[in-house]
Structure formats: structure tokens, C-alpha cells
Motif scaffolding. Structure first.
Motif, PDB file in Angstrom:
ATOM      1  N   ILE A 233      36.821   3.550  34.116  1.00  0.00           N
ATOM      2  CA  ILE A 233      36.222   2.671  35.120  1.00  0.00           C
ATOM      3  C   ILE A 233      36.123   3.334  36.493  1.00  0.00           C
ATOM      4  CG2 ILE A 233      36.390   0.472  36.333  1.00  0.00           C
ATOM      5  CD1 ILE A 233      35.746   0.052  33.436  1.00  0.00           C
ATOM      6  N   SER A 234      37.236   3.536  37.168  1.00  0.00           N
ATOM      7  CA  SER A 234      37.185   3.946  38.571  1.00  0.00           C
ATOM      8  C   SER A 234      36.810   5.417  38.775  1.00  0.00           C
ATOM      9  CB  SER A 234      38.517   3.645  39.270  1.00  0.00           C
ATOM     10  OG  SER A 234      39.609   4.223  38.589  1.00  0.00           O
ATOM     11  N   ARG A 253      29.620   1.510  49.235  1.00  0.00           N
ATOM     12  CA  ARG A 253      28.799   1.728  48.047  1.00  0.00           C
ATOM     13  C   ARG A 253      29.663   1.794  46.785  1.00  0.00           C
ATOM     14  NH1 ARG A 253      23.560   2.957  49.265  1.00  0.00           N
ATOM     15  NH2 ARG A 253      23.083   3.746  51.359  1.00  0.00           N
ATOM     16  N   THR A 254      30.833   2.411  46.905  1.00  0.00           N
ATOM     17  CA  THR A 254      31.730   2.521  45.750  1.00  0.00           C
ATOM     18  C   THR A 254      32.252   1.153  45.338  1.00  0.00           C
ATOM     19  OG1 THR A 254      32.411   4.752  46.414  1.00  0.00           O
ATOM     20  CG2 THR A 254      33.836   3.588  44.865  1.00  0.00           C
ATOM     21  N   ARG A 255      32.622   0.331  46.314  1.00  0.00           N
ATOM     22  CA  ARG A 255      33.105  -1.020  45.991  1.00  0.00           C
ATOM     23  C   ARG A 255      32.035  -1.844  45.292  1.00  0.00           C
ATOM     24  NH1 ARG A 255      35.828  -0.596  51.039  1.00  0.00           N
ATOM     25  NH2 ARG A 255      34.045  -1.565  52.100  1.00  0.00           N
ATOM     26  N   ARG A 256      30.806  -1.729  45.758  1.00  0.00           N
ATOM     27  CA  ARG A 256      29.721  -2.481  45.110  1.00  0.00           C
ATOM     28  C   ARG A 256      29.507  -1.997  43.682  1.00  0.00           C
ATOM     29  NH1 ARG A 256      27.088  -1.759  50.312  1.00  0.00           N
ATOM     30  NH2 ARG A 256      27.065  -3.737  51.456  1.00  0.00           N
ATOM     31  N   ALA A 257      29.560  -0.676  43.510  1.00  0.00           N
ATOM     32  CA  ALA A 257      29.329  -0.113  42.177  1.00  0.00           C
ATOM     33  C   ALA A 257      30.433  -0.506  41.200  1.00  0.00           C
ATOM     34  CB  ALA A 257      29.231   1.411  42.273  1.00  0.00           C
ATOM     35  N   ILE A 258      31.678  -0.477  41.647  1.00  0.00           N
ATOM     36  CA  ILE A 258      32.766  -0.811  40.731  1.00  0.00           C
ATOM     37  C   ILE A 258      32.816  -2.311  40.472  1.00  0.00           C
ATOM     38  CG2 ILE A 258      34.671  -1.130  42.382  1.00  0.00           C
ATOM     39  CD1 ILE A 258      36.372   0.572  40.397  1.00  0.00           C
ATOM     40  N   LYS A 261      30.484  -2.761  37.750  1.00  0.00           N
ATOM     41  CA  LYS A 261      31.074  -2.231  36.515  1.00  0.00           C
ATOM     42  C   LYS A 261      32.078  -3.217  35.938  1.00  0.00           C
ATOM     43  CE  LYS A 261      31.519   1.260  33.615  1.00  0.00           C
ATOM     44  NZ  LYS A 261      30.383   1.773  32.801  1.00  0.00           N
ATOM     45  N   PHE A 262      32.868  -3.835  36.785  1.00  0.00           N
ATOM     46  CA  PHE A 262      33.812  -4.857  36.320  1.00  0.00           C
ATOM     47  C   PHE A 262      33.068  -5.967  35.583  1.00  0.00           C
ATOM     48  CE2 PHE A 262      37.005  -4.026  40.007  1.00  0.00           C
ATOM     49  CZ  PHE A 262      37.484  -2.911  39.340  1.00  0.00           C
ATOM     50  N   GLU A 264      29.952  -5.879  34.307  1.00  0.00           N
ATOM     51  CA  GLU A 264      29.229  -5.358  33.147  1.00  0.00           C
ATOM     52  C   GLU A 264      30.142  -5.179  31.937  1.00  0.00           C
ATOM     53  OE1 GLU A 264      27.685  -0.962  31.884  1.00  0.00           O
ATOM     54  OE2 GLU A 264      27.316  -1.596  33.951  1.00  0.00           O
ATOM     55  N   THR A 265      31.350  -4.690  32.170  1.00  0.00           N
ATOM     56  CA  THR A 265      32.279  -4.425  31.065  1.00  0.00           C
ATOM     57  C   THR A 265      33.163  -5.614  30.726  1.00  0.00           C
ATOM     58  OG1 THR A 265      33.928  -3.532  32.626  1.00  0.00           O
ATOM     59  CG2 THR A 265      32.379  -1.965  31.627  1.00  0.00           C
ATOM     60  N   LYS A 266      33.033  -6.713  31.501  1.00  0.00           N
ATOM     61  CA  LYS A 266      33.898  -7.884  31.320  1.00  0.00           C
ATOM     62  C   LYS A 266      35.367  -7.454  31.325  1.00  0.00           C
ATOM     63  CE  LYS A 266      30.584 -10.748  28.755  1.00  0.00           C
ATOM     64  NZ  LYS A 266      29.407  -9.894  29.030  1.00  0.00           N
ATOM     65  N   LEU A 267      35.717  -6.662  32.330  1.00  0.00           N
ATOM     66  CA  LEU A 267      37.040  -6.045  32.369  1.00  0.00           C
ATOM     67  C   LEU A 267      38.170  -7.070  32.449  1.00  0.00           C
ATOM     68  CD1 LEU A 267      38.666  -3.446  32.370  1.00  0.00           C
ATOM     69  CD2 LEU A 267      38.447  -3.369  34.871  1.00  0.00           C
ATOM     70  N   ILE A 268      37.956  -8.181  33.152  1.00  0.00           N
ATOM     71  CA  ILE A 268      39.025  -9.174  33.267  1.00  0.00           C
ATOM     72  C   ILE A 268      39.436  -9.683  31.893  1.00  0.00           C
ATOM     73  CG2 ILE A 268      39.606 -11.490  34.064  1.00  0.00           C
ATOM     74  CD1 ILE A 268      38.151 -11.014  36.575  1.00  0.00           C
ATOM     75  N   ARG A 269      38.462  -9.971  31.044  1.00  0.00           N
ATOM     76  CA  ARG A 269      38.775 -10.445  29.688  1.00  0.00           C
ATOM     77  C   ARG A 269      39.621  -9.415  28.944  1.00  0.00           C
ATOM     78  NH1 ARG A 269      35.731 -14.661  27.465  1.00  0.00           N
ATOM     79  NH2 ARG A 269      34.136 -15.514  28.845  1.00  0.00           N
ATOM     80  N   GLN A 270      39.249  -8.141  29.062  1.00  0.00           N
ATOM     81  CA  GLN A 270      39.990  -7.092  28.384  1.00  0.00           C
ATOM     82  C   GLN A 270      41.399  -6.961  28.947  1.00  0.00           C
ATOM     83  OE1 GLN A 270      38.869  -5.297  25.641  1.00  0.00           O
ATOM     84  NE2 GLN A 270      41.050  -4.781  25.579  1.00  0.00           N
ATOM     85  N   MET A 271      41.535  -7.114  30.263  1.00  0.00           N
ATOM     86  CA  MET A 271      42.847  -7.029  30.900  1.00  0.00           C
ATOM     87  C   MET A 271      43.786  -8.122  30.389  1.00  0.00           C
ATOM     88  SD  MET A 271      42.118  -6.092  34.893  1.00  0.00           S
ATOM     89  CE  MET A 271      42.045  -4.383  35.433  1.00  0.00           C
TER      90      MET A 271
END
Length: 317
Positions: A233-234, A253-258, A261-262, A264-271
Motif C-alpha cells: 500500500i504505502s 498529493r500522496t495523502r490523496r493517492a493513498i 488506494k484505501f 479501492e482495495t477496501k483496506l478497512i475490511r481486510q484490516m
């Protein structure tokens, strides 16, 4: 005399589940107050209302003023708050756990307090980084060395893919702008990942300080947990952002991109899934909420909220 407005505290069933929430929102140079169940954000461009029940974590940058009522709403809603100064996290704060259960916390405390079970959980974390290898027999020292080599290789690979020059990871906590573009992007990306990791940990009622790999710090488990996602991710986001924009407003720009990404990948669900797997060994279909019991060393868990009466000790005949 000024009379404060009376607000209804949100009920648990009114709050969004951790895995269904948005990831994070960064705010700077604004005044935050409360409007019913929303955080009112007022700046030079106008007013925006943010429903408190759907945000996982707020990153509050320089120039932010927050009212007592706004902080009360954030705490009641289980929203994590990360105070950010000059692109670096200075302090974490959060409200109550969303699930109102101590099950995961008790499991965490039990696992981290025993050497064998602590090593077992640490190996689970490392195993996730090496899915095609068996690391169950490796010592902690061997695992640290293996992980260090993997991260260095990850930096080199992304440098080659994007054409962004890479030497080593270095940064000054009190001087963000002195870093190279890629190191500044990595710092911004990692901090956002720490914030999201912390919000999930806090929402599920787990202690951020009881780490299995990192130790001795009040955010040890945050660093443990976030490390699971840096290589996928990061780190990629940081290199891709620098490749696209150079040093032009790189932190924003990095904060917006990540953030994208969070989502798009549904990272919270995976966490949520990963955290429950690490501490429980499996992912329960349902987690009990708002359940309190009384502990008894002989009878097991007893009902809370029941009138108990004195009992006479049994006499042996």
C-alpha cells in the motif's frame, strides 16, 4: 450566561460498522464544531458537514480549531483523531471502541503475556509477508533479518519500476522539508497508514500499546499492524506519486493517492479480518456488542444487572 445546546448521544446501532466506514479525512486551517450528528467544518471556502458515523479517522493539520462539542461527537462516534503538525503525527486520540466488547482486548493481553503465544502471533504477522514460505520454525532474530531484506528489496524494486532514485530511508521528525521527495512521500504515506491502522485498532477495542513485535511504546501494536500493509500500500503509492509529480506539493498529493488506494482495495475490511485472525485465530461471524458480565472464578461468567443475595457457606456434613 451561555446555555449549551443539548445533543442526543448516538446509539450503537446508529453508527457505521468499522469495515463500512470511509478511511480518513485530512483537514487544515479550519474551525470544527458540531451540528447535530455531523462535524461542521468552516474555512475560507465555506461550510461542509461531515457525518461523524461514517469516518474512521480525522487527520487534523496546522491551523485547526476544534470545539468541545465536536470532540464529544467524535469520541461518541468512535472516530479516531490524529493531530498532525508539519506533515508528521504528533499525538493520537480516540473515543470508545465501536464494538463495546473487551473480547479482543482480553485475547490480546493473554497472547502478549505468554512468550510462546506472543512468538506465535509474531510469526503469523511475518507469515503474511511470506505467503509462499514456511516461517514457523524461524527465531525472532531470523524473522527480523528476513523482513529487513524484504523491505530493502521492495524499495529497490519500486525504484526500478518508477525510475525514482533511491538510496535509503531517512527523515528528520522536526524537519519534513529537508527530506528527499521520495522520503517525504514515504513519511506522508506511512503516517496515513498508521492513522487508519490506529482507527481500526481503537474501533475494535484493542490496545495500541500491546505489541507483539514492537514493544515499549504506547503505539507498539499500531506499528506491528501497519507493517503488514506497507509493501503493498504505502510504499508503492509513495514511489508512484513522486514519479508522477516530483516534489510538487508531494505530501498532499500522496495523502490523496493513498486515500484512493484505501478505498479501492477496501483496506478497512481486510484490516478487520486480519486483526481478528491474529488475536482469535479465526474470524467470528458475529461479534457480541454491549455485553457485560460479572467474572466468577468457579461459576464462570455471570449475568450483569441482576440483584444477587448473600448466600451462606455450605457446611460439610
Amino acid at each position: 450566561m451561555r446555555v449549551e445546546a443539548s445533543y442526543k448521544k448516538p446509539q450503537l446501532n446508529e453508527l457505521g460498522r468499522t469495515e463500512d466506514r470511509l478511511t480518513f479525512l485530512y483537514i487544515e486551517h479550519a474551525r470544527l464544531s458540531r451540528k447535530d450528528g455531523a462535524v461542521e467544518v468552516r474555512d475560507e471556502e465555506g461550510i461542509v458537514y461531515i457525518p461523524a458515523a461514517i469516518i474512521s479517522v480525522l487527520l487534523l493539520g496546522p491551523g485547526v480549531d476544534v470545539t468541545h462539542r465536536a470532540m464529544e461527537l467524535m469520541g461518541d462516534s468512535g472516530m479516531a483523531v490524529v493531530w498532525v503538525g508539519e506533515q508528521g503525527v504528533r499525538q493520537y486520540a480516540h473515543g470508545r471502541a465501536l464494538n463495546r466488547s473487551s473480547r479482543l482486548l482480553e485475547a490480546q493481553a493473554k497472547l502478549v503475556s505468554n512468550v510462546r503465544s506472543r512468538v506465535k502471533v509474531a510469526r503469523k504477522m511475518y507469515q503474511r509477508r511470506f505467503p509462499n514460505e514456511d516461517v514457523s520454525h524461524l527465531s525472532m532474530q531470523a524473522l527480523r533479518g528476513k523482513e529487513g531484506a524484504r523491505v530493502r528489496r521492495c524499495y529497490r524494486e519500486w525504484s526500478a519500476k518508477t525510475g525514482v532514485p533511491w538510496k535509503k530511508r531517512e527523515y528528520k521528525v522536526d524537519d519534513f522539508e529537508s527530506g528527499t521527495p521520495i522520503n517525504k512521500a514515504l513519511t506522508a504515506a506511512h503516517q496515513a497508514l498508521y492513522g487508519l491502522s490506529y482507527s481500526v485498532i481503537a474501533a475494535l477495542g484493542v490496545s495500541p500499546g500491546l505489541g507483539f513485535i514492537h514493544t515499549g511504546h504506547d503505539l507498539a501494536f499500531v506499528y506491528d499492524f501497519a507493517d503488514l500493509y506497507k509493501a503493498t500500500i504505502s510504499i508503492p503509492i509513495a514511489f508512484e506519486t513522486v514519479a508522477a509529480y516530483g516534489d510538487d506539493n508531494i505530501a498532499s498529493r500522496t495523502r490523496r493517492a493513498i486515500r484512493d488506494k484505501f478505498r479501492e482495495t477496501k483496506l478497512i475490511r481486510q484490516m478487520v479480518v486480519d486483526l481478528k485472525y491474529l488475536l482469535l485465530g479465526k474470524v467470528p461471524e458475529k461479534t457480541e456488542v454491549d455485553v457485560m458480565n460479572l467474572w466468577d472464578d468457579k461459576l464462570g461468567l455471570q449475568k450483569f444487572g441482576v440483584q444477587y443475595y448473600e448466600t451462606k457457606p455450605r457446611e460439610d456434613k
